[in-house]
Design a protein around this motif. Structure first.
Motif, PDB file in Angstrom:
ATOM      1  N   GLN A 129     -97.773  60.733  34.167  1.00 39.08           N
ATOM      2  CA  GLN A 129     -97.622  59.710  34.885  1.00 39.08           C
ATOM      3  C   GLN A 129     -98.454  60.040  36.219  1.00 39.08           C
ATOM      4  O   GLN A 129     -98.354  61.056  36.861  1.00 39.08           O
ATOM      5  CB  GLN A 129     -96.066  59.575  35.300  1.00 39.08           C
ATOM      6  N   ALA A 130     -99.495  59.021  36.718  1.00 39.48           N
ATOM      7  CA  ALA A 130     -99.881  59.420  37.915  1.00 39.48           C
ATOM      8  C   ALA A 130     -99.677  58.021  38.487  1.00 39.48           C
ATOM      9  O   ALA A 130     -99.730  56.812  38.121  1.00 39.48           O
ATOM     10  CB  ALA A 130    -101.486  59.584  37.635  1.00 39.48           C
ATOM     11  N   PHE A 156    -102.532  55.215  45.125  1.00 37.40           N
ATOM     12  CA  PHE A 156    -101.935  54.700  46.397  1.00 37.40           C
ATOM     13  C   PHE A 156    -102.926  53.666  46.951  1.00 37.40           C
ATOM     14  O   PHE A 156    -102.638  52.687  47.618  1.00 37.40           O
ATOM     15  CB  PHE A 156    -101.629  55.703  47.507  1.00 37.40           C
ATOM     16  N   ASN A 186    -107.639  57.279  47.081  1.00 34.35           N
ATOM     17  CA  ASN A 186    -106.788  58.219  46.322  1.00 34.35           C
ATOM     18  C   ASN A 186    -107.287  57.881  44.711  1.00 34.35           C
ATOM     19  O   ASN A 186    -107.369  59.097  44.035  1.00 34.35           O
ATOM     20  CB  ASN A 186    -105.562  57.648  46.470  1.00 34.35           C
ATOM     21  N   GLU A 220    -110.276  60.495  44.371  1.00 32.85           N
ATOM     22  CA  GLU A 220    -109.435  61.674  44.307  1.00 32.85           C
ATOM     23  C   GLU A 220    -108.921  61.953  42.900  1.00 32.85           C
ATOM     24  O   GLU A 220    -109.033  63.120  42.627  1.00 32.85           O
ATOM     25  CB  GLU A 220    -108.903  62.201  45.594  1.00 32.85           C
ATOM     26  N   MET A 221    -108.319  60.937  42.350  1.00 37.22           N
ATOM     27  CA  MET A 221    -107.404  61.289  41.386  1.00 37.22           C
ATOM     28  C   MET A 221    -108.181  61.333  40.057  1.00 37.22           C
ATOM     29  O   MET A 221    -107.880  61.584  39.119  1.00 37.22           O
ATOM     30  CB  MET A 221    -106.571  60.023  41.393  1.00 37.22           C
ATOM     31  N   VAL A 227    -108.807  64.756  38.419  1.00 36.05           N
ATOM     32  CA  VAL A 227    -107.459  65.036  37.945  1.00 36.05           C
ATOM     33  C   VAL A 227    -107.172  64.515  36.751  1.00 36.05           C
ATOM     34  O   VAL A 227    -106.499  65.079  35.743  1.00 36.05           O
ATOM     35  CB  VAL A 227    -106.320  64.736  39.118  1.00 36.05           C
ATOM     36  N   LEU A 228    -107.231  63.158  36.730  1.00 31.99           N
ATOM     37  CA  LEU A 228    -107.050  62.451  35.403  1.00 31.99           C
ATOM     38  C   LEU A 228    -107.676  62.691  34.233  1.00 31.99           C
ATOM     39  O   LEU A 228    -107.262  62.717  33.191  1.00 31.99           O
ATOM     40  CB  LEU A 228    -107.118  60.869  35.594  1.00 31.99           C
ATOM     41  N   ASP A 285    -108.904  65.574  33.652  1.00 31.99           N
ATOM     42  CA  ASP A 285    -108.446  66.976  33.180  1.00 31.99           C
ATOM     43  C   ASP A 285    -107.254  66.696  32.450  1.00 31.99           C
ATOM     44  O   ASP A 285    -107.085  67.487  31.478  1.00 31.99           O
ATOM     45  CB  ASP A 285    -108.241  67.601  34.500  1.00 31.99           C
ATOM     46  N   THR A 286    -106.318  65.801  32.964  1.00 27.38           N
ATOM     47  CA  THR A 286    -104.990  65.690  32.227  1.00 27.38           C
ATOM     48  C   THR A 286    -105.273  64.998  30.837  1.00 27.38           C
ATOM     49  O   THR A 286    -104.565  65.496  29.899  1.00 27.38           O
ATOM     50  CB  THR A 286    -104.150  64.799  32.902  1.00 27.38           C
ATOM     51  N   LYS A 336    -101.870  74.813  42.862  1.00 29.49           N
ATOM     52  CA  LYS A 336    -101.968  73.532  43.125  1.00 29.49           C
ATOM     53  C   LYS A 336    -100.876  73.288  44.263  1.00 29.49           C
ATOM     54  O   LYS A 336    -101.225  72.624  45.274  1.00 29.49           O
ATOM     55  CB  LYS A 336    -101.663  72.787  42.076  1.00 29.49           C
ATOM     56  N   GLN A 370     -98.927  63.188  45.979  1.00 25.61           N
ATOM     57  CA  GLN A 370     -99.806  62.094  45.726  1.00 25.61           C
ATOM     58  C   GLN A 370    -101.010  62.349  44.905  1.00 25.61           C
ATOM     59  O   GLN A 370    -101.490  61.608  44.100  1.00 25.61           O
ATOM     60  CB  GLN A 370    -100.496  61.805  46.927  1.00 25.61           C
ATOM     61  N   LYS A 371    -101.246  63.623  44.727  1.00 21.40           N
ATOM     62  CA  LYS A 371    -102.554  64.086  44.261  1.00 21.40           C
ATOM     63  C   LYS A 371    -102.221  64.674  42.760  1.00 21.40           C
ATOM     64  O   LYS A 371    -103.066  65.144  42.192  1.00 21.40           O
ATOM     65  CB  LYS A 371    -103.554  64.935  44.833  1.00 21.40           C
ATOM     66  N   GLN A 372    -100.887  64.447  42.448  1.00 22.39           N
ATOM     67  CA  GLN A 372    -100.360  64.924  41.053  1.00 22.39           C
ATOM     68  C   GLN A 372    -100.390  64.212  40.087  1.00 22.39           C
ATOM     69  O   GLN A 372    -100.025  62.888  40.386  1.00 22.39           O
ATOM     70  CB  GLN A 372     -98.953  65.625  41.409  1.00 22.39           C
ATOM     71  N   VAL A 373    -100.838  64.400  38.740  1.00 26.72           N
ATOM     72  CA  VAL A 373    -100.086  63.661  37.781  1.00 26.72           C
ATOM     73  C   VAL A 373     -99.255  64.408  37.297  1.00 26.72           C
ATOM     74  O   VAL A 373     -99.027  65.500  36.951  1.00 26.72           O
ATOM     75  CB  VAL A 373    -101.789  64.048  36.561  1.00 26.72           C
ATOM     76  N   LYS A 374     -97.959  63.651  37.049  1.00 24.57           N
ATOM     77  CA  LYS A 374     -96.787  64.222  36.606  1.00 24.57           C
ATOM     78  C   LYS A 374     -96.536  64.136  35.216  1.00 24.57           C
ATOM     79  O   LYS A 374     -97.399  62.959  34.713  1.00 24.57           O
ATOM     80  CB  LYS A 374     -95.799  63.336  37.426  1.00 24.57           C
ATOM     81  N   ASP A 375     -95.862  64.992  34.764  1.00 27.42           N
ATOM     82  CA  ASP A 375     -95.548  64.993  33.140  1.00 27.42           C
ATOM     83  C   ASP A 375     -94.423  64.379  33.109  1.00 27.42           C
ATOM     84  O   ASP A 375     -93.470  64.302  34.082  1.00 27.42           O
ATOM     85  CB  ASP A 375     -95.386  66.455  32.558  1.00 27.42           C
ATOM     86  N   ILE A 376     -94.181  63.308  31.931  1.00 23.90           N
ATOM     87  CA  ILE A 376     -92.960  62.847  31.909  1.00 23.90           C
ATOM     88  C   ILE A 376     -92.339  63.668  30.620  1.00 23.90           C
ATOM     89  O   ILE A 376     -92.763  63.588  29.508  1.00 23.90           O
ATOM     90  CB  ILE A 376     -93.302  61.444  31.237  1.00 23.90           C
ATOM     91  N   PRO A 404     -89.940  62.323  35.718  1.00 24.61           N
ATOM     92  CA  PRO A 404     -91.429  62.634  36.017  1.00 24.61           C
ATOM     93  C   PRO A 404     -91.499  63.963  36.721  1.00 24.61           C
ATOM     94  O   PRO A 404     -90.675  64.307  37.556  1.00 24.61           O
ATOM     95  CB  PRO A 404     -91.634  61.692  36.913  1.00 24.61           C
TER      96      PRO A 404
END
Lengths: 241, 453
Positions: A178-179, A182, A186, A189-190, A193-194, A196-197, B289, B298-304, B344
């Motif tokens: 989940q990302a 904002f 953002n 910047e994301m 990262v996305l 990558d995920t 990180k 804010q800049k994190q992709v969280k794992d569920i 999350p």
């Protein structure tokens, strides 16, 4: 609410859309509605209208349609219905969705990118409906989803745990990441990262939420940022509290 | 300008405005009331004059005159006129009366009317006496009315002035009351610096804006403290947490190198080593990180992840490192709705936190049974880890989250005092809280509560 609507231009990716629809569980019988949209000529009389109206299909379209019929014939619980729609409006589409008990809309990429005015208008109307929409990606032949990434809007009230209920059991994927966005900065910047995920976790579906928007008929197709990842995007309408 | 001054000025201005409006309303209504009663008196006189005129009896006229002067309240400069009405719009004019035509017209049309000219009131009324119409006009000065108006203006002016002075003091009192909690917060905040970042503002009991401000400030301090300490202790944390996978890799490799083995065994060992190395990689990345961003979320992709699965992974990992452990996961109290277990999170970090706490339970209980239970509802997710171990003395509990702190009893065991502080920070980042209840020589209950937004 378990029938599936596929608005189509009968290009090759309609077959992928149909495959995705057919990959759904076959417990209950379902109808898949292929909707072809046609512009109505601006005519003064019925005879003139009949003369000007062109509702034939090209050879390729006929072929795709036949292929679709063949595919559905292997699934006894599915029924294919081809619906030709001449011109479209908000109430009409709403009643259509209600009457056909539509619970999911699958959008082939060619329909999404179609430059025909009626298709673009219909797309905007569909996005204002409260039915989940699965937008397929251009390079897409996968039709089973297992791992999903939920991209949450900054002002969204929907939590990842609520999504399966909102989708109505149409898919059997699992939301594993989940990302949250904002603002636009953002977003930029994301993006890495996305990517990558998506790569690391083997994500094959993005989930976003949408809110009804005012319809304007601009020529430019404004693509949502989430469509740029080259993955199918499942868009769920946010409930109004 | 200071908020206190601004509040006072605003309060005084608003008070002056409302008082002024009230004074105006009182004045206007008072004047209207005065006029109403004065005209009423003129009306009574007009009736008497009409009656005297009708009866044409000098005795009665004298009696009425007497009644008027003695029985009724005196009017100043009183005068009366009886004008005979001849036709529809004509009447006998009296030259002493210099009144505008509009007044006569009004009286003729409406049968009565009044006019005021320089504090003198004229009241006219038409009477019908056996077929003959008369217009009676009474005039008098309302000196008392004017006097009382002046009197009330004076009262309102003095009262208003006194009220403004009172409003100033009340405004100052109000401003002080409003600003007081803010000044208190400012005073408290001034005491907090980099050296005592663990201090928090006392949370007020009521549920007002100040309480919101305090909790927001405390949350900010939480984040600040966490990122500050994580950055400061990165090397310590990294060395502490990376030690275990490296030990596993070394042990696995050593065992394999002892003698020549079958390809399947090598494959299995390599898979184990690969898994541990991946874990190592993930952990390093997560810790890095964490240090870079301070984990503002804010800049994190969280794992569920599902909490029960996380705990099962932690248990599987622990089984590999300490095969004889007696950790038992109690999953029989899970909710029917699976989605309640979703959390999350940053998976490697939360696994690390849970693993640190559970292995502490195993370590400090000399491998006695450790029970792990899960509870979930719409608002909270809880994990309870219970051990029957050496426990923690009450005086050690406040220092548990300080890096490198080792309790007296705990110093007999191997460790650095880094696992629990890091676990606490990770849990706090995940909107969670760590509660420790302990009794020396009896055991410890660690409860982790994750709040759902």
């Amino acid at each position: 609410m378990n029938n599936i609507l596929i608005p189509t231009t009968l290009q090759k990716d309609t077959v992928y859309a149909l495959k995705t629809a057919l990959s759904q569980s076959e417990e209950n019988s379902k109808t898949i509605v292929l909707m072809l949209l046609k512009d109505t000529p601006d005519t003064a009389s019925a005879a003139f209208w009949l003369r000007d109206m062109q509702n034939g299909l090209t050879g390729l379209q006929e072929e795709i349609l036949e292929q679709c019929h063949d595919m559905v014939s292997f699934h006894p619980n599915f029924k294919l219905q081809v619906h030709q729609q001449f011109s479209v409006s908000g109430p009409l589409l709403r009643n259509f969705i209600e009457a056909h008990n539509i619970g999911l809309i699958i959008l082939p990429d060619t329909f999404r990118k179609s430059q025909l005015e009626i298709n673009r208008y219909c797309l905007k109307l569909l996005k204002n409906s409260n039915v989940p929409i699965l937008q397929l990606a251009a390079e897409f032949d996968e039709h089973q989803f297992s791992k999903a990434l939920y991209i949450e809007n900054s002002d969204s009230n929907v939590q990842a745990k609520d999504l399966p209920k909102m989708i109505g059991g149409h898919f059997s994927f699992r939301i594993i990441s989940q990302a949250k966005f904002f603002d636009d900065q953002n977003h930029e910047e994301m993006t890495p990262v996305l990517y990558d995920t998506i790569y690391k976790n083997g994500i094959d579906l993005l989930i976003e939420t949408r809110k009804p928007q005012k319809i304007s008929l601009s020529k430019k197709h404004k693509s949502s940022l989430n469509e740029n990842f080259g993955l199918p995007v499942l868009s769920v309408c946010e409930p109004v509290y | 300008m200071q908020i206190r001054k601004r509040i006072t000025i605003t309060y005084v201005t608003l008070s002056v405005l409302s008082t002024l409006l009230l004074c105006l309303a009182v004045l206007v209504l008072f004047r209207q009331n005065n006029r109403y009663y004065f005209i009423k008196r003129l009306q009574d006189r007009a009736k008497i004059v009409a009656s005297i005129h009708y009866q044409n009896d000098p005795q009665k006229a004298e009696y009425y005159r007497k009644l008027k002067t003695e029985g009724l309240e005196e009017l100043i400069d009183e005068n009366d006129f009886v004008l005979k009405v001849n036709g529809g719009n004509t009447f006998e004019y009296n030259t002493d009366l210099q009144l505008p035509t509009e007044f006569y017209t009004e009286v003729m049309q409406k049968k009565s009317g009044w006019i005021e000219e320089s504090h003198r009131y004229y009241y006219g009324q038409v009477f019908d006496e056996s077929g003959q119409k008369y217009m009676v006009i009474i005039t008098a000065k309302d000196r008392r009315g004017n006097l009382s108006t002046l009197y009330i203006v004076r009262i309102l002016f003095i009262g208003g002035l006194a009220f403004i002075i009172l409003a100033y003091f009340l405004g100052r009192f109000l401003a002080r009351r409003v600003v007081l909690p803010m000044s208190r917060i400012t005073k408290e905040v001034k005491r907090i610096s980099a050296s005592n970042l663990h201090n928090r503002l006392p949370q007020p009991e009521n549920d007002d804006e100040m309480s919101d401000l305090t909790s927001t400030f405390n949350d900010m301090l939480d984040r600040l403290e966490t990122s500050f300490e994580i950055q400061a202790n990165f090397i310590n944390n990294a060395s502490h947490e990376l030690k275990t996978p490296i030990t596993t890799i070394i042990a696995e490799s050593e065992i394999m190198l002892l003698k020549t083995r079958q390809p399947e065994e090598y494959q299995e060992a390599l898979t184990n080593i690969y898994n541990q190395a991946t874990r190592l990689g993930n952990l390093t990345e997560s810790l890095l990180k964490l240090t870079q961003t301070g984990y503002d979320g804010q800049k994190q992709v969280k794992d569920i992840a599902r909490l029960d699965e996380l705990l099962m992974d932690v248990k599987a990992e622990l089984d590999k490192l300490q095969p004889g452990n007696r950790v038992s996961l109690r999953l029989d109290d899970l909710p029917e709705d699976d989605s309640l277990l979703l959390i999350p999170c940053n998976k490697p970090l939360i696994e690390l936190a849970l693993s640190n706490i559970i292995s502490n339970g195993v370590k400090y209980s000399n491998n006695e049974p450790v029970f792990v239970t899960i509870g979930a509802n719409q608002k909270y997710l809880t994990v309870t880890i219970t051990d029957i171990g050496i426990g923690i003395p009450a005086e050690d509990i406040p220092h548990l989250y300080e890096p490198f702190f080792r309790g007296k009893e705990a110093s007999r065991y191997n460790g650095y005092g880094l696992g629990l502080p890091l676990a606490m920070k990770i849990i706090r980042m995940h909107n969670g809280e760590l509660k420790i209840q302990s009794q020396p020589d009896e055991g410890t209950i660690v409860t982790i509560v994750f709040r759902k937004d």
